[in-house]
Design an enzyme around this catalytic site. Structure first.
Site, PDB file in Angstrom:
ATOM      1  N   SER A 147       0.860  -1.189   0.000  1.00  0.00           N
ATOM      2  CA  SER A 147       0.000   0.000   0.000  1.00  0.00           C
ATOM      3  C   SER A 147       0.889   1.230   0.000  1.00  0.00           C
ATOM      4  CB  SER A 147      -0.854   0.015   1.274  1.00  0.00           C
ATOM      5  OG  SER A 147      -1.495   1.261   1.438  1.00  0.00           O
ATOM      6  N   TYR A 160      -2.264  -0.466  10.472  1.00  0.00           N
ATOM      7  CA  TYR A 160      -2.189  -0.790   9.045  1.00  0.00           C
ATOM      8  C   TYR A 160      -0.842  -0.342   8.471  1.00  0.00           C
ATOM      9  CZ  TYR A 160      -3.791  -1.016   4.144  1.00  0.00           C
ATOM     10  OH  TYR A 160      -3.946  -1.303   2.801  1.00  0.00           O
TER      11      TYR A 160
END
Ligand SMILES: NC(=O)c1ccc[n+]([C@@H]2O[C@H](COP(=O)([O-])OP(=O)(O)OC[C@H]3O[C@@H](n4cnc5c(N)ncnc54)[C@H](O)[C@@H]3O)[C@@H](O)[C@H]2O)c1
Length: 266
Positions: A147, A160
């Protein structure tokens, strides 16, 4: 698609987190490129349905595998099943991931740990069985779906971001370790997939409530952050994946490729 575009014909691939969203789309693009594809996911019924739909639409062999990437025994059994079916695995995509956000002062350690468990340790377990399948054959490609939050901190999203930063360390380390076996290991760092279930079913509503905006305004705000002025699509990520899996990327390993319209430049 013409046969000339079937650049993965004769190859076999496994994708984790492939019952829905990006993982399913990546499985489908690998199949369209001619690969036989094993789809692995927690959601047993959905992953079986995805596998049979892709087999029908792409004319390749597929297999749906129910497994939790955090459970080593389940992953081992799933790889055994895939290898029993396909004899070999040329490509393994570690895509399964979860996002739990929150302010650090409120974050329950158990939820924080869960994100690390799926996104980082789940990747390690999948990569371990990928390496065990690939080392005896002396070739293979492992790709982690990371990501842009693996490169830059993410507001009130510490678990995350930490899990994805860790994924890049794991990618680089495995690239070093597996290079002698001719196994390349890379990550792809997508930008915001603004049409994915994560956004459509959850994030727009959460952010709209938090900031007193409409969901459409939230979407536009995220588009405005991107130099190329649009959200990331499944095809943007799949194009990068096909490149990394192909011989055109034979000299590329240990990289984390940004596919985010210019939002991240390191
Ligand atoms: N959606 C985005 O905007 C975005 C942006 C950048 C990166 N990513 C990354 O892309 C990947 C896929 O995201 P998505 O948006 O398609 O998510 P999604 O929630 O739609 O799909 C994730 C899939 O993984 C499966 N999964 C979750 N935990 C699992 C586990 N323990 N074992 C096996 N399967 C499990 C789920 O059942 C689901 O099918 C993730 O790694 C995510 O971090 C997403």
């Amino acid at each position: 698609m013409s046969d000339n575009e079937k650049i993965l014909s004769g190859k076999t691939a496994l994708v984790s987190g492939a019952a829905q969203g990006l993982g399913r789309a990546l499985g489908e693009r690998l199949a369209q490129a001619g690969a036989d594809v094993a789809l692995l996911d927690l959601q047993a019924g959905e992953v079986a349905a995805a596998a049979s739909e892709i087999a029908t639409s792409c004319g390749v062999r597929t297999i749906g595998l129910a497994a939790d990437v955090t459970d080593e025994e389940q992953v081992r059994a799933a790889f055994d099943k895939a290898l029993g079916e396909f004899d070999k695995l040329d490509i393994v995509v570690s895509n399964a991931g979860i996002l739990i956000s929150g302010a650090i002062t409120e974050f329950e350690a158990a939820k924080w740990r869960k994100v690390i468990e799926v996104n980082l340790i789940g990747y390690m377990i999948v990569a371990k069985y990928a390496a065990k399948a690939m080392i005896p054959r002396g070739e293979g490609v492992i790709v982690q779906i990371n990501s842009k939050s693996g490169k830059t901190g993410s507001h009130k999203n510490s678990a995350y971001a930490a899990s994805k930063f860790g994924g890049i360390g794991l990618t680089q380390s495995l690239a070093l370790e597996l290079a002698e076996h001719n196994i390349r290991v890379n990550a792809i760092c997508p930008g915001n997939l603004l049409d994915s279930p994560l956004w459509v079913d959850s994030l727009y509503a959460q952010y709209a409530k938090r900031w007193g905006k409409t969901e459409e305004e939230v979407r536009q705000m995220y588009i405005d952050k991107v130099p190329l002025k649009r959200g990331c699509t499944y095809d943007d990520v799949a194009d990068a994946l096909l490149f990394l899996c192909s011989d055109h990327a034979s000299y590329i390993t240990g990289q984390a490729l940004n596919v985010d319209g210019g939002q991240t430049m390191h």
